[in-house]
Design a protein around this motif. Structure first.
Motif, PDB file in Angstrom:
ATOM      1  N   SER A  92       0.793  -1.271  -0.008  1.00 29.84           N
ATOM      2  CA  SER A  92      -0.127  -0.082   0.045  1.00 29.84           C
ATOM      3  C   SER A  92       0.778   1.111   0.210  1.00 29.84           C
ATOM      4  N   VAL A  93       0.251   2.371  -0.378  1.00 36.00           N
ATOM      5  CA  VAL A  93       0.819   3.633  -0.050  1.00 36.00           C
ATOM      6  C   VAL A  93       0.023   4.480   0.717  1.00 36.00           C
ATOM      7  N   GLN A  94       0.829   5.652   1.301  1.00 34.57           N
ATOM      8  CA  GLN A  94      -0.137   6.482   2.177  1.00 34.57           C
ATOM      9  C   GLN A  94       0.643   8.000   1.795  1.00 34.57           C
ATOM     10  N   ILE A  95      -0.656   8.757   1.332  1.00 33.36           N
ATOM     11  CA  ILE A  95      -0.079  10.034   0.843  1.00 33.36           C
ATOM     12  C   ILE A  95      -0.307  10.967   2.373  1.00 33.36           C
ATOM     13  N   GLU A  96       0.888  11.599   2.573  1.00 29.58           N
ATOM     14  CA  GLU A  96       0.977  12.359   3.830  1.00 29.58           C
ATOM     15  C   GLU A  96       0.261  13.738   3.535  1.00 29.58           C
ATOM     16  N   ARG A  97      -0.024  14.415   4.768  1.00 32.22           N
ATOM     17  CA  ARG A  97      -0.430  15.561   4.688  1.00 32.22           C
ATOM     18  C   ARG A  97       0.315  16.731   3.871  1.00 32.22           C
ATOM     19  N   ASP A  98       1.665  16.602   3.864  1.00 30.29           N
ATOM     20  CA  ASP A  98       2.512  17.453   3.264  1.00 30.29           C
ATOM     21  C   ASP A  98       2.808  17.061   2.076  1.00 30.29           C
ATOM     22  N   ASN A  99       2.054  16.059   1.211  1.00 33.79           N
ATOM     23  CA  ASN A  99       2.043  15.542   0.177  1.00 33.79           C
ATOM     24  C   ASN A  99       3.159  14.742  -0.292  1.00 33.79           C
ATOM     25  N   SER A 100       4.135  14.286   0.871  1.00 34.14           N
ATOM     26  CA  SER A 100       4.960  13.195   0.543  1.00 34.14           C
ATOM     27  C   SER A 100       4.555  12.119   0.835  1.00 34.14           C
ATOM     28  N   LEU A 101       5.159  10.939   0.364  1.00 29.14           N
ATOM     29  CA  LEU A 101       4.639   9.485   0.128  1.00 29.14           C
ATOM     30  C   LEU A 101       5.346   8.528   0.976  1.00 29.14           C
ATOM     31  N   THR A 102       4.716   7.842   1.799  1.00 32.09           N
ATOM     32  CA  THR A 102       4.993   6.418   2.496  1.00 32.09           C
ATOM     33  C   THR A 102       4.670   5.354   1.597  1.00 32.09           C
ATOM     34  N   ILE A 103       5.782   4.391   1.311  1.00 25.89           N
ATOM     35  CA  ILE A 103       5.390   3.193   0.702  1.00 25.89           C
ATOM     36  C   ILE A 103       5.457   2.052   1.606  1.00 25.89           C
ATOM     37  N   VAL A 152      14.009   6.786   4.910  1.00 23.45           N
ATOM     38  CA  VAL A 152      13.532   8.235   4.467  1.00 23.45           C
ATOM     39  C   VAL A 152      14.655   8.484   3.533  1.00 23.45           C
ATOM     40  N   VAL A 153      14.111   8.713   2.066  1.00 22.65           N
ATOM     41  CA  VAL A 153      15.110   9.167   1.043  1.00 22.65           C
ATOM     42  C   VAL A 153      14.605  10.585   0.565  1.00 22.65           C
ATOM     43  N   SER A 154      15.691  11.300   0.191  1.00 24.99           N
ATOM     44  CA  SER A 154      15.290  12.661  -0.342  1.00 24.99           C
ATOM     45  C   SER A 154      16.196  12.974  -1.734  1.00 24.99           C
ATOM     46  N   LEU A 155      16.005  13.979  -2.231  1.00 22.36           N
ATOM     47  CA  LEU A 155      16.787  14.444  -3.274  1.00 22.36           C
ATOM     48  C   LEU A 155      17.763  15.889  -2.879  1.00 22.36           C
ATOM     49  N   VAL A 156      18.988  15.511  -3.438  1.00 18.83           N
ATOM     50  CA  VAL A 156      19.930  16.974  -3.248  1.00 18.83           C
ATOM     51  C   VAL A 156      19.107  18.190  -3.618  1.00 18.83           C
ATOM     52  N   ASP A 157      19.194  19.309  -2.615  1.00 23.05           N
ATOM     53  CA  ASP A 157      18.841  20.413  -2.911  1.00 23.05           C
ATOM     54  C   ASP A 157      17.389  20.497  -3.262  1.00 23.05           C
ATOM     55  N   SER A 158      16.476  19.745  -2.583  1.00 24.77           N
ATOM     56  CA  SER A 158      15.098  19.471  -2.964  1.00 24.77           C
ATOM     57  C   SER A 158      14.285  19.297  -1.706  1.00 24.77           C
ATOM     58  N   PRO A 159      13.080  19.616  -1.440  1.00 24.19           N
ATOM     59  CA  PRO A 159      12.157  19.134  -0.267  1.00 24.19           C
ATOM     60  C   PRO A 159      11.723  17.799  -0.546  1.00 24.19           C
ATOM     61  N   ALA A 160      11.855  17.400  -1.679  1.00 21.31           N
ATOM     62  CA  ALA A 160      11.279  16.049  -2.125  1.00 21.31           C
ATOM     63  C   ALA A 160      11.536  14.851  -1.219  1.00 21.31           C
ATOM     64  N   LYS A 161      10.595  14.193  -0.647  1.00 21.61           N
ATOM     65  CA  LYS A 161      11.191  12.820  -0.003  1.00 21.61           C
ATOM     66  C   LYS A 161      10.161  11.716   0.062  1.00 21.61           C
ATOM     67  N   VAL A 162      10.466  10.688   0.349  1.00 20.80           N
ATOM     68  CA  VAL A 162       9.780   9.313   0.219  1.00 20.80           C
ATOM     69  C   VAL A 162      10.064   8.540   1.400  1.00 20.80           C
ATOM     70  N   THR A 163       8.913   8.003   2.154  1.00 21.92           N
ATOM     71  CA  THR A 163       9.758   7.067   3.175  1.00 21.92           C
ATOM     72  C   THR A 163       9.260   5.527   2.539  1.00 21.92           C
ATOM     73  N   LEU A 164      10.262   4.826   2.740  1.00 20.23           N
ATOM     74  CA  LEU A 164       9.884   3.344   2.515  1.00 20.23           C
ATOM     75  C   LEU A 164       9.810   2.600   3.676  1.00 20.23           C
ATOM     76  N   CYS A 165       8.630   2.152   4.141  1.00 23.19           N
ATOM     77  CA  CYS A 165       8.407   1.190   5.340  1.00 23.19           C
ATOM     78  C   CYS A 165       8.488  -0.425   4.897  1.00 23.19           C
ATOM     79  N   SER A 166       9.403  -0.596   5.612  1.00 19.89           N
ATOM     80  CA  SER A 166       9.727  -2.441   5.241  1.00 19.89           C
ATOM     81  C   SER A 166       9.034  -3.312   6.347  1.00 19.89           C
ATOM     82  N   VAL A 167       7.937  -3.939   6.065  1.00 19.56           N
ATOM     83  CA  VAL A 167       7.420  -4.940   6.736  1.00 19.56           C
ATOM     84  C   VAL A 167       8.343  -6.031   7.265  1.00 19.56           C
TER      85      VAL A 167
END
Length: 343
Positions: A70-81, A131-146
């Motif tokens: 599943s994925v989860q769209i956070e309130r800041d519009n980042s993503l948790t996978i 949690v991964v991000s991009l250089v010089d960017s606020p973009a981020k994604v959280t990868l949650c491992s079961v």
């Protein structure tokens, strides 16, 4: 102000696409009247698209299509996978997070080939979350491992250990890695220069890769496929669904959801080839090309392979990596026991 009943209906519909829990959506999500799924833009869309492209192209046996529960769209519009715990390659099971670390973290291979996502950085590691991000960017994604199912003797998912093991292996071979660099490295800049067409296609289709990732649950809630493969080839995303003989393909259901004007994508079917009514003795293949608004160039190609492969042994393999009985009963129903021949 929307009633609780109305919000609940919106939450239920959205969960069908994302896999987000009903309770989380009711407590945290902005459930608007049109029920549209928040879209990512710019660097956020590109990061999500690259993650989707790299971690879902294995074709291994997994508990969910493409290894995403599943994925989860956070309130800041980042993503948790939320990732599957493990995958099976041939007869051996491994933590799925091991595949993710090797596919995403930027480094050079033994032949000098760039590997991973250019500009991706390890932001934080906190237990099951990477949690991964991009250089010089606020973009981020959280990868949650079961946690991988220990009953099968599969090691637990440990991001820190797997990242450290990859670093040790690269250091042993004298190969550079970049996931801790504070700035974009020369190798990462050179990748875009050396492969301009590839880089441009990935940027151009980032909106689609991100949108598909944010609707990852749809690939198992609206599909009867027991295995799904994903590939970005040229300027078209290719997704192939494998369905066993005797199980309805039901591609129209998936297409209807995918093209839904509220929760789906801004795409439409521009041509198709359906073989559902032909003899299934040797298997069939149905294909659909879909294009975005204002263009006739296909951006997404869906293929539905329907054949006789898919026996009880395969069902057991999928169960071993965590596939639910309810899903298996739908995509790989148990075969009736053979009846003894009459005397």
């Amino acid at each position: 102000m929307r009633t609780s009943k109305s919000r609940g209906k919106i939450a239920h519909r959205r969960s069908f696409y994302t896999g987000e829990s009903f309770r989380w959506l009711m407590d945290h999500a902005r459930l608007r009247g049109d029920a549209r799924l928040p879209a990512a833009t710019g660097d956020q869309a590109w990061l999500e698209s690259e993650i989707f492209r790299r971690i879902t192209n294995s074709g291994w046996w997994l508990a969910h299509p493409l290894g995403i529960a599943s994925v989860q769209i956070e309130r800041d519009n980042s993503l948790t996978i939320h990732l599957d715990g493990c995958f099976r390659a041939v007869d051996t099971a491994y933590p799925f997070s091991l595949h993710v670390v090797h596919e995403l973290l930027p480094h050079l291979g033994v032949d000098g080939e760039f590997w991973g996502v250019p500009g991706l950085r390890v932001n934080t590691v906190n237990g099951r979350d990477l949690v991964v991000s991009l250089v010089d960017s606020p973009a981020k994604v959280t990868l949650c491992s079961v946690p991988a199912a220990e009953l099968q003797g599969i090691p637990r998912n440990r991001w820190k250990h797997q990242i450290a093991d990859l670093e040790t292996m690269l250091n042993h071979d004298g190969l550079p890695h970049f996931w801790n660099s504070p700035t974009r490295t020369a190798a990462e800049r050179d990748f875009a220069v050396q492969a301009p067409l590839t880089s441009a296609c990935r940027r151009e289709l980032a909106w689609l890769g991100s949108a598909l990732l944010r609707r990852a649950a749809l690939l198992h809630t609206a599909s009867t496929a027991y295995n799904t493969k994903n590939l970005l080839k040229g300027d078209t995303w290719h997704i192939e669904f494998f369905t066993r003989h005797g199980v309805p393909v039901d591609h129209d259901r998936l297409l209807k959801r995918l093209c839904d004007p509220a929760l789906g994508l801004p795409i439409r079917v521009i041509d198709s080839s359906c073989a559902c009514n032909l003899s299934k003795e040797h298997g069939t293949l149905c294909t659909f090309n879909l294009a975005g608004e204002g263009t006739e160039r296909p951006a997404l190609r869906l293929a539905f392979s329907h054949h006789r492969y898919g026996d009880e042994e395969l069902r057991m393999k999928l169960a071993d990596v965590g596939a639910s009985e309810n899903w298996l009963d739908r995509v790989l129903p148990k075969q009736p026991a053979p009846q003894p021949e009459a005397a």
